[in-house]
Design an enzyme around this catalytic site. Structure first.
Site, short mmCIF file in Angstrom:
data_model
loop_
_atom_site.label_atom_id
_atom_site.label_comp_id
_atom_site.label_asym_id
_atom_site.label_seq_id
_atom_site.Cartn_x
_atom_site.Cartn_y
_atom_site.Cartn_z
CE LYS A 1 -4.41 -1.33 2.07
NZ LYS A 1 -5.45 -0.90 3.01
CE LYS B 1 -13.55 -2.47 0.35
NZ LYS B 1 -12.88 -3.55 1.07
CE LYS C 1 -9.20 -11.17 -0.93
NZ LYS C 1 -8.97 -11.16 0.51
#
Ligand code: TRP
Length: 331
Positions: free
Chosen positions: A115, A200, A197
């Site tokens: 991130k 969103k 995976k």
């Protein structure tokens, strides 16, 4: 809240629109646990603000996630469903636990590394200590089991380490939580890069299907899903795209992979994709209308999250006072 039931805690961030990955990977399994366990399902808004959020979007999404929990079948009478920021003990316990967590162990978290690479310049300290807040979430409720995806395993590991460290410094305070692996779990993958995976937060909307996507959008996204040139509907690692669509078909219809394979023998991908889209549309339709009903009934939502927060506060406060007492704070 029966004493003999094991405690389960899990949460989803209201940081984006939920996908069928959240539905099949988490929510649908949570619903199955509600009878057997003492379950806490949280909407983790404090986690969401570790990256930038637009206030009005955060507000809307928080209620949307609540509506989705309910529409998926979580019964507010059987589960403690609440919004994380409504229970101040989470923030307070996170601060305390921060002081028992090492910079070194936090810097090894792969999600932080990923991130922070993604958000470049503007990485908040909150993003760095995010796993400590997650540890607080889990430990405050004497949680036995935590249903999490593989991407969260490392955060559960650090939770265990922090709990163990605190218990060793003082005296047994926290239960050491275990990961909960569902018997049948579907890991729904990204439609464009099926080795990842479904998320969103993917950049390309064709990568995911949202729980709220319309039938047209679902058909479109499934028809664009990446496949291969082999042309046979079969379940192999050489065909990750088809494999993923078979998984989706299986969870949406309840058919086994074998049944699906037989059914599509000799048929092409076009027919298969069309049917996968139909299966999803059929399953999502009643859920979508329930979500809308809940969102149209803000008073009911308020009643549910208020009651959830009351129940959660009661348990969380007790654990927090125990922590404060052991640390040496004056009552
Ligand atoms: N970090 C989790 C995720 O992004 C969400 C989460 C927050 C969570 N607190 C939790 C999950 C506690 C399980 C238990 O998926």
């Amino acid at each position: 809240m029966e004493e003999n039931k094991k405690v389960i805690f899990s949460g989803i961030q209201p940081s984006g629109n939920l996908t069928i990955g959240n539905y099949y990977g988490a929510l649908k399994n949570w619903v199955k646990l509600q009878e057997q366990y003492d379950t806490y399902y949280c909407i983790v808004d404090l986690h969401a603000i570790t990256v930038k959020q637009e206030p009005k979007d955060l507000r809307r999404r928080t209620l949307e996630v609540l509506a989705i929990y309910l529409a998926a079948g979580l019964d507010p009478e059987k589960n403690t469903i609440f919004i994380q920021s409504h229970v101040p003990a989470h923030s307070e316990a996170a601060w305390l636990l921060n002081c028992y967590t090492y910079m070194g162990e936090l810097s090894r978290m792969t999600q932080f590394k990923d991130k922070s690479a993604r958000y470049g310049e503007s990485i908040s300290a909150g993003l760095f200590s995010y796993p400590v807040l997650m540890a607080a979430d889990i430990l405050l409720y004497n949680t036995d089991l935590v249903p999490v995806g593989s991407d969260q395993k490392q955060h559960l590991e650090i939770t265990r380490d922090i709990a163990d460290r605190f218990n060793n410094i003082y005296s047994p305070t926290f239960k050491i939580p275990e990961p909960y692996i569902p018997e049948v779990g579907a890991r729904i993958m990204d439609l464009q890069s099926p080795e990842k995976k479904m998320s969103k937060s993917a950049d390309n909307p064709n990568s995911y299907i949202l729980i709220m996507d319309s039938p047209e959008v679902i058909k479109n996204k499934i028809s664009r899903a990446v496949t291969d040139t082999i042309g046979i509907v079969q379940y192999t690692n050489d065909q990750p795209g088809i494999k993923n669509l078979m998984d989706i078909m299986s969870v949406a219809t309840g058919k086994t992979i074998d049944e699906i394979q037989k059914e599509y023998e000799g048929l092409g991908y076009a027919q298969f994709k069309k049917d996968v889209a139909e299966a999803l549309i059929t399953e999502l339709k009643p859920i979508q209308s329930k979500i809308k009903e809940y969102l149209d009934n803000k008073e009911l939502l308020e009643e549910i999250y208020t009651k959830g927060a009351e129940k959660a506060n009661y348990v969380a406060r007790k654990t927090l006072s125990k922590m404060q007492r052991k640390i040496g704070f004056i009552k």
